[in-house]
Design an enzyme around this catalytic site. Structure first.
Site, PDB file in Angstrom:
ATOM      1  N   TYR A   1       0.833  -1.201   0.000  1.00 25.45           N
ATOM      2  CA  TYR A   1       0.000   0.000   0.000  1.00 25.45           C
ATOM      3  C   TYR A   1       0.867   1.249   0.000  1.00 25.45           C
ATOM      4  O   TYR A   1       2.084   1.170   0.194  1.00 25.45           O
ATOM      5  CB  TYR A   1      -0.942   0.004   1.213  1.00 25.45           C
ATOM      6  CG  TYR A   1      -0.259   0.303   2.540  1.00 25.45           C
ATOM      7  CD1 TYR A   1       0.563  -0.630   3.150  1.00 25.45           C
ATOM      8  CD2 TYR A   1      -0.435   1.526   3.181  1.00 25.45           C
ATOM      9  CE1 TYR A   1       1.188  -0.349   4.358  1.00 25.45           C
ATOM     10  CE2 TYR A   1       0.184   1.820   4.390  1.00 25.45           C
ATOM     11  CZ  TYR A   1       0.995   0.866   4.971  1.00 25.45           C
ATOM     12  OH  TYR A   1       1.620   1.150   6.157  1.00 25.45           O
TER      13      TYR A   1
ATOM     14  N   ARG B   1       8.248   4.069  -4.716  1.00 23.30           N
ATOM     15  CA  ARG B   1       8.274   3.071  -3.640  1.00 23.30           C
ATOM     16  C   ARG B   1       7.248   1.974  -3.898  1.00 23.30           C
ATOM     17  O   ARG B   1       7.505   0.798  -3.640  1.00 23.30           O
ATOM     18  CB  ARG B   1       8.051   3.740  -2.288  1.00 23.30           C
ATOM     19  CG  ARG B   1       8.246   2.758  -1.125  1.00 23.30           C
ATOM     20  CD  ARG B   1       8.214   3.434   0.218  1.00 23.30           C
ATOM     21  NE  ARG B   1       6.927   4.044   0.485  1.00 23.30           N
ATOM     22  CZ  ARG B   1       6.658   4.800   1.541  1.00 23.30           C
ATOM     23  NH1 ARG B   1       7.599   5.028   2.436  1.00 23.30           N
ATOM     24  NH2 ARG B   1       5.456   5.320   1.721  1.00 23.30           N
TER      25      ARG B   1
ATOM     26  N   ARG C   1      -7.952 -20.218  -2.350  1.00 22.32           N
ATOM     27  CA  ARG C   1      -6.935 -20.090  -1.297  1.00 22.32           C
ATOM     28  C   ARG C   1      -5.903 -21.209  -1.364  1.00 22.32           C
ATOM     29  O   ARG C   1      -6.242 -22.388  -1.160  1.00 22.32           O
ATOM     30  CB  ARG C   1      -7.594 -20.068   0.084  1.00 22.32           C
ATOM     31  CG  ARG C   1      -6.602 -19.672   1.172  1.00 22.32           C
ATOM     32  CD  ARG C   1      -7.221 -19.679   2.564  1.00 22.32           C
ATOM     33  NE  ARG C   1      -6.232 -19.232   3.539  1.00 22.32           N
ATOM     34  CZ  ARG C   1      -5.222 -19.987   3.973  1.00 22.32           C
ATOM     35  NH1 ARG C   1      -5.068 -21.221   3.535  1.00 22.32           N
ATOM     36  NH2 ARG C   1      -4.343 -19.500   4.856  1.00 22.32           N
TER      37      ARG C   1
ATOM     38  N   HIS D   1      -1.322 -21.331  -0.947  1.00 24.74           N
ATOM     39  CA  HIS D   1      -0.194 -20.440  -0.688  1.00 24.74           C
ATOM     40  C   HIS D   1       0.597 -19.979  -1.924  1.00 24.74           C
ATOM     41  O   HIS D   1       0.915 -18.802  -2.042  1.00 24.74           O
ATOM     42  CB  HIS D   1       0.760 -21.060   0.334  1.00 24.74           C
ATOM     43  CG  HIS D   1       0.222 -21.068   1.733  1.00 24.74           C
ATOM     44  ND1 HIS D   1      -0.912 -21.764   2.094  1.00 24.74           N
ATOM     45  CD2 HIS D   1       0.661 -20.449   2.850  1.00 24.74           C
ATOM     46  CE1 HIS D   1      -1.144 -21.577   3.382  1.00 24.74           C
ATOM     47  NE2 HIS D   1      -0.213 -20.779   3.870  1.00 24.74           N
TER      48      HIS D   1
ATOM     49  N   LYS E   1       6.554  -2.049   1.692  1.00 23.87           N
ATOM     50  CA  LYS E   1       5.402  -1.445   2.383  1.00 23.87           C
ATOM     51  C   LYS E   1       4.216  -2.413   2.327  1.00 23.87           C
ATOM     52  O   LYS E   1       3.238  -2.221   1.601  1.00 23.87           O
ATOM     53  CB  LYS E   1       5.056  -0.080   1.792  1.00 23.87           C
ATOM     54  CG  LYS E   1       4.221   0.768   2.732  1.00 23.87           C
ATOM     55  CD  LYS E   1       4.245   2.214   2.336  1.00 23.87           C
ATOM     56  CE  LYS E   1       3.232   3.051   3.074  1.00 23.87           C
ATOM     57  NZ  LYS E   1       3.363   3.043   4.531  1.00 23.87           N
TER      58      LYS E   1
ATOM     59  N   GLU F   1      12.501   2.052  13.934  1.00 23.17           N
ATOM     60  CA  GLU F   1      11.572   3.105  13.494  1.00 23.17           C
ATOM     61  C   GLU F   1      10.344   3.027  14.395  1.00 23.17           C
ATOM     62  O   GLU F   1      10.269   2.179  15.277  1.00 23.17           O
ATOM     63  CB  GLU F   1      11.188   2.906  12.033  1.00 23.17           C
ATOM     64  CG  GLU F   1      10.507   1.571  11.752  1.00 23.17           C
ATOM     65  CD  GLU F   1      10.249   1.302  10.273  1.00 23.17           C
ATOM     66  OE1 GLU F   1      10.022   2.253   9.520  1.00 23.17           O
ATOM     67  OE2 GLU F   1      10.253   0.114   9.892  1.00 23.17           O
TER      68      GLU F   1
ATOM     69  N   LEU G   1      11.264   0.864   6.877  1.00 26.79           N
ATOM     70  CA  LEU G   1      10.644   1.391   5.665  1.00 26.79           C
ATOM     71  C   LEU G   1      11.319   2.726   5.363  1.00 26.79           C
ATOM     72  O   LEU G   1      11.444   3.577   6.252  1.00 26.79           O
ATOM     73  CB  LEU G   1       9.146   1.620   5.892  1.00 26.79           C
ATOM     74  CG  LEU G   1       8.432   2.110   4.631  1.00 26.79           C
ATOM     75  CD1 LEU G   1       8.227   0.956   3.654  1.00 26.79           C
ATOM     76  CD2 LEU G   1       7.112   2.761   4.967  1.00 26.79           C
TER      77      LEU G   1
HETATM   78  N1  PMP Z   1       7.790   3.408   8.931  1.00 28.04           N
HETATM   79  C1  PMP Z   1       6.652   2.701   8.926  1.00 28.04           C
HETATM   80  C2  PMP Z   1       6.642   1.337   9.541  1.00 28.04           C
HETATM   81  C3  PMP Z   1       5.485   3.249   8.364  1.00 28.04           C
HETATM   82  O1  PMP Z   1       4.338   2.544   8.353  1.00 28.04           O
HETATM   83  C4  PMP Z   1       5.530   4.561   7.834  1.00 28.04           C
HETATM   84  C5  PMP Z   1       4.298   5.205   7.275  1.00 28.04           C
HETATM   85  N2  PMP Z   1       3.673   4.453   6.317  1.00 28.04           N
HETATM   86  C6  PMP Z   1       6.739   5.250   7.843  1.00 28.04           C
HETATM   87  C7  PMP Z   1       7.855   4.639   8.407  1.00 28.04           C
HETATM   88  C8  PMP Z   1       6.850   6.630   7.270  1.00 28.04           C
HETATM   89  O2  PMP Z   1       6.801   6.573   5.869  1.00 28.04           O
HETATM   90  P1  PMP Z   1       6.266   7.802   5.017  1.00 28.04           P
HETATM   91  O3  PMP Z   1       7.105   8.979   5.370  1.00 28.04           O
HETATM   92  O4  PMP Z   1       6.467   7.369   3.601  1.00 28.04           O
HETATM   93  O5  PMP Z   1       4.833   8.003   5.377  1.00 28.04           O
END
Ligand code: PMP
Length: 288
Positions: free
Chosen positions: A33, A52, A100, A102, A147, A180, A205
């Site tokens: 997403y 991304r 369904r 895998h 993501k 993060e 991410l």
């Molecule tokens: N880390 C994670 C785990 C996230 O879910 C997000 C937001 N989606 C971010 C960092 C920040 O990413 P962005 O600046 O692209 O929103």
């Protein structure tokens, strides 16, 4: 005003929008997403989000549902039909609908869903006074650079933050390194004035806001180190903050209830928020 969602080629009333129960997103979290901010009719860093998204899809070998130009049109049309000028656009691509099982299905079409809505951005209190974070073990998989819609550990971490009256949870490795936040990137400013954030490896991410903040820092001549930092180092830092599409830059003034620096938002954090927004010609990041 009634909301409209885009689902696999059709614009439908939000209340009736749905995908099949055997969509692999629903069955396996087999999808990715993006969330893009819209402020005053302008998407913030749309190209970065396309890049991304395409990378996430490539890494998972999910076909692109359509080209970048066509997708960009769908995003704009969804915004237009929802009469939105500021808020967020959410888009999700899954491997599609199949019985369904895998392994990848032989000939499923990827599913694409796009929604748009107003959001309440960060409160002025959060931006001006800062927020607290808690720390919690990072129990996610090892490909956090993708993501993925598989967000259960992030959900649990954010809930823990809420229950502890904190704004965010910082996800910490076994070595004490802050990877993060549950939905944000994590930053500190050392006593020497060096801006530090985790390198964009598989552990995190690579936030689009993160990249915007790095660009603002370089423009302002702030020394930057993309390297791991620990909870201990963060506790002793002069400043700390988080960044994301929906939060922009929010000062962190407490970690697990202990103040960071003097317990107030720092100057470099403020300058980076201003610099980040200035990159889009904005002086304040209101979603309202
Ligand atoms: N880390 C994670 C785990 C996230 O879910 C997000 C937001 N989606 C971010 C960092 C920040 O990413 P962005 O600046 O692209 O929103």
């Amino acid at each position: 005003m009634s909301r409209v969602a885009y689902v696999n080629g059709r614009y439908v009333p939000h209340a009736q929008a749905g995908v099949h129960i055997e969509d692999r997103g629903y069955q396996f979290a087999d999808g990715v997403y993006e969330v893009i901010a819209l402020i005053g009719g302008t998407f913030l860093d749309e190209e970065g989000h396309h890049e991304r998204l395409e990378r996430s899809l490539r890494e998972l070998r999910i076909a692109q549902p359509m080209g970048r130009k066509a997708l960009s049109h769908v995003l704009r049309e969804t915004v237009r039909r929802n009469r939105l000028t500021s808020g967020i656009v959410y888009l999700q691509v899954t491997r599609g609908v199949a019985r369904r099982d895998h392994p990848f299905p032989a000939n499923a079409q990827p599913s694409l869903v796009v929604t748009a809505r107003r959001i309440k951005g960060p409160s002025s209190q959060a931006v001006e006074q800062g927020v607290g974070v808690i720390t919690t073990p990072d129990i996610r998989w090892l490909r956090r650079d993708i993501k993925s819609i598989s967000l259960l550990p992030n959900v649990l971490a954010k809930q823990a933050a809420r229950e502890n009256k904190a704004y965010e949870a910082w996800l910490v490795g076994e070595d004490g390194v802050v990877h993060e936040g549950s939905s944000t990137n994590a930053w500190i400013v050392t006593k020497e004035g060096v801006l530090v954030t985790h390198p964009p490896a598989d552990a995190i991410l690579n936030g689009i806001t993160r990249l915007g903040v790095l660009a603002a820092a370089r423009k302002q001549g702030i020394r930057v180190e993309e390297r791991p930092f620990t909870v201990d180092e963060a506790r002793k830092a002069k400043e700390a903050f988080i960044s994301s599409t929906t939060s922009h830059v929010i000062p962190v003034v407490a970690i697990d209830g202990q103040p960071v620096g003097n317990g107030h938002p720092g100057e470099i954090t403020r300058a980076l928020l201003a610099g980040y927004l200035a990159g889009f010609g904005l002086s304040s990041g209101s979603f309202l």
